[in-house]
Design an enzyme around this catalytic site. Structure first.
Site, PDB file in Angstrom:
ATOM      1  N   HIS A  81       0.822  -1.215   0.000  1.00 55.22           N
ATOM      2  CA  HIS A  81       0.000   0.000   0.000  1.00 55.22           C
ATOM      3  C   HIS A  81       0.857   1.266   0.000  1.00 55.22           C
ATOM      4  O   HIS A  81       0.343   2.357   0.271  1.00 55.22           O
ATOM      5  CB  HIS A  81      -0.978   0.012   1.178  1.00 55.22           C
ATOM      6  CG  HIS A  81      -2.091  -0.982   1.033  1.00 55.22           C
ATOM      7  ND1 HIS A  81      -3.267  -0.693   0.385  1.00 55.22           N
ATOM      8  CD2 HIS A  81      -2.188  -2.269   1.428  1.00 55.22           C
ATOM      9  CE1 HIS A  81      -4.052  -1.762   0.401  1.00 55.22           C
ATOM     10  NE2 HIS A  81      -3.418  -2.732   1.020  1.00 55.22           N
TER      11      HIS A  81
ATOM     12  N   ASP B 195       1.571  -3.460  -9.293  1.00 57.44           N
ATOM     13  CA  ASP B 195       1.326  -4.721  -9.970  1.00 57.44           C
ATOM     14  C   ASP B 195       1.784  -4.699 -11.418  1.00 57.44           C
ATOM     15  O   ASP B 195       2.457  -5.623 -11.894  1.00 57.44           O
ATOM     16  CB  ASP B 195      -0.161  -5.069  -9.902  1.00 57.44           C
ATOM     17  CG  ASP B 195      -0.658  -5.255  -8.479  1.00 57.44           C
ATOM     18  OD1 ASP B 195       0.185  -5.338  -7.572  1.00 57.44           O
ATOM     19  OD2 ASP B 195      -1.880  -5.312  -8.285  1.00 57.44           O
TER      20      ASP B 195
END
Length: 380
Positions: free
Chosen positions: A43, A175
């Site tokens: 995060h 990602d």
């Protein structure tokens, strides 16, 4: 062109066969992009912080050819095909493909209609970036077919745009960056502010270690509200501090709102853990990062509140059975955990994880050994 990953070749051959069966023609080529495990740095990407992913040897492979209309076929399950006259309103799994084509056009890299056959073995809903693998595979395919030279860092931003603006998932750029930029045998240290990156050797075998990935079989979805709420918390905390992103927060900053304070504390300490991990790995001491992995999980569980019963069960059981470190990986709210273990203890740790899940009435996890694989590439 670098030598394709052998497993990617197998998946691509199946995608090409499906292309021929469904569309009655030959593809113009095949491409593959991997899922990823984030070693540490969770995060932090949308806070312009630091991350350390490595690519998994699970791939989304695509067979592609230009066409007069948009046609997407997936081999998943019994197979399904989506056809559309435009890129508007495509939903479900095909949205990741249509969205990537849309994002390329929006970013100044025009592409036209194509036929795509997808064959992927990246576990879906496991927090291992199955969606990013789809986006990155079709992105490099379309770039090749339409003659666009796109820097891989920029390509990651384009794929992120597809997920954020077309699919509607408020993810950071970790990602897509991992899928496009990671290299075999290394973990990638990435600065999400300026995209500077370094491939750091990750030689588990040299220390007789393995990295277990524990897919808890409790799916997570980024489009669910909690992920977006965490991002909104970070933006509000940064606003109250008067800084652009929480990466810029003073080390000992304090907010009156306890929830926002805990969110900020996770981001600041997680960035520190990433930097310490880089230092330790550069000294050739993979075993030495164990405590940092565990500390990351505690922070994600308590300060960021993105863990789950399934993830905590897996991490606690792994540590109890002798893992050197363990943490949830990915966005959270389900998905996967990782455990750094001595090779001789791998079977014991796996058994403990399975026993704990059974004792708690949880789904039976899938456990496998991870290796740092090759990033996205053309196969044929």
């Amino acid at each position: 062109m670098p030598t394709p990953d052998l497993h990617a070749v197998e998946l691509a051959e199946t995608a090409a066969a499906a292309f021929r069966d469904v569309f009655g023609a030959e593809p113009e080529g095949t491409w593959a992009a991997p899922g990823r495990v984030n070693l540490i740095g969770e995060h932090t990407d949308y806070n312009e912080g630091f991350v350390m992913p490595f690519a998994l040897p699970f791939y989304a492979a695509v067979a592609v050819a230009k066409s007069d209309s948009w046609e997407f076929h997936s081999t998943y399950g019994e197979g399904s095909t989506v056809r559309s006259d435009s890129l508007e309103g495509v939903e479900g799994w095909a949205a990741y493909l249509a969205g990537t084509a849309w994002a390329l056009n929006e970013s100044g890299y025009p592409v036209g209609p194509v036929r795509v056959a997808v064959n992927s073995d990246v576990p879906h809903g496991a927090g291992l970036s199955s969606s990013a693998a789809l986006e990155c595979a079709v992105l490099i395919a379309l770039a090749d077919l339409y003659g666009h030279e796109i820097d891989r860092a920029e390509a990651a931003r384009i794929a992120q745009k597809a997920e954020n603006e077309y699919v509607g998932a408020p993810t950071g750029v970790l990602d897509q960056s991992a899928s496009l930029l990671c290299t075999e045998g290394n973990v990638m240290f990435l600065d999400c502010r300026d995209f500077s990156r370094e491939q750091v050797p990750f030689d588990l075998a040299a220390e007789d270690l393995v990295m277990l990935v524990i897919d808890t079989q409790a799916p997570h979805r980024h489009v669910d509200g909690e992920y977006g709420l965490r991002r909104a918390d970070c933006e509000e905390a940064a606003r109250q501090l008067g800084v652009p992103f929480l990466r810029d927060a003073p080390k000992h900053a304090k907010l009156d709102d306890e929830r926002l304070n805990r969110r900020m504390h996770h981001i600041l300490t997680e960035n520190e853990r990433v930097l310490k991990t880089v230092e330790i790995l550069k000294r050739g001491n993979v075993a030495g990062i164990g405590d940092l992995l565990t500390a990351s999980h505690v922070s994600l569980r308590d300060d960021y509140e993105v863990s789950s019963v399934e993830l905590d069960s897996a991490v606690d059981a792994a540590l109890g059975a002798g893992a050197l470190g363990a943490r949830m990986t990915g966005g959270g709210f389900g998905g996967s955990a990782i455990a750094l273990v001595e090779s001789a203890a791998a079977a014991k740790v796996e058994a403990a994880v399975l026993e704990a899940a059974a004792a708690n009435g949880l789904p039976t996890p899938r456990v496998f050994v991870a290796r740092a694989a090759a990033g996205a590439h053309r196969v044929s």
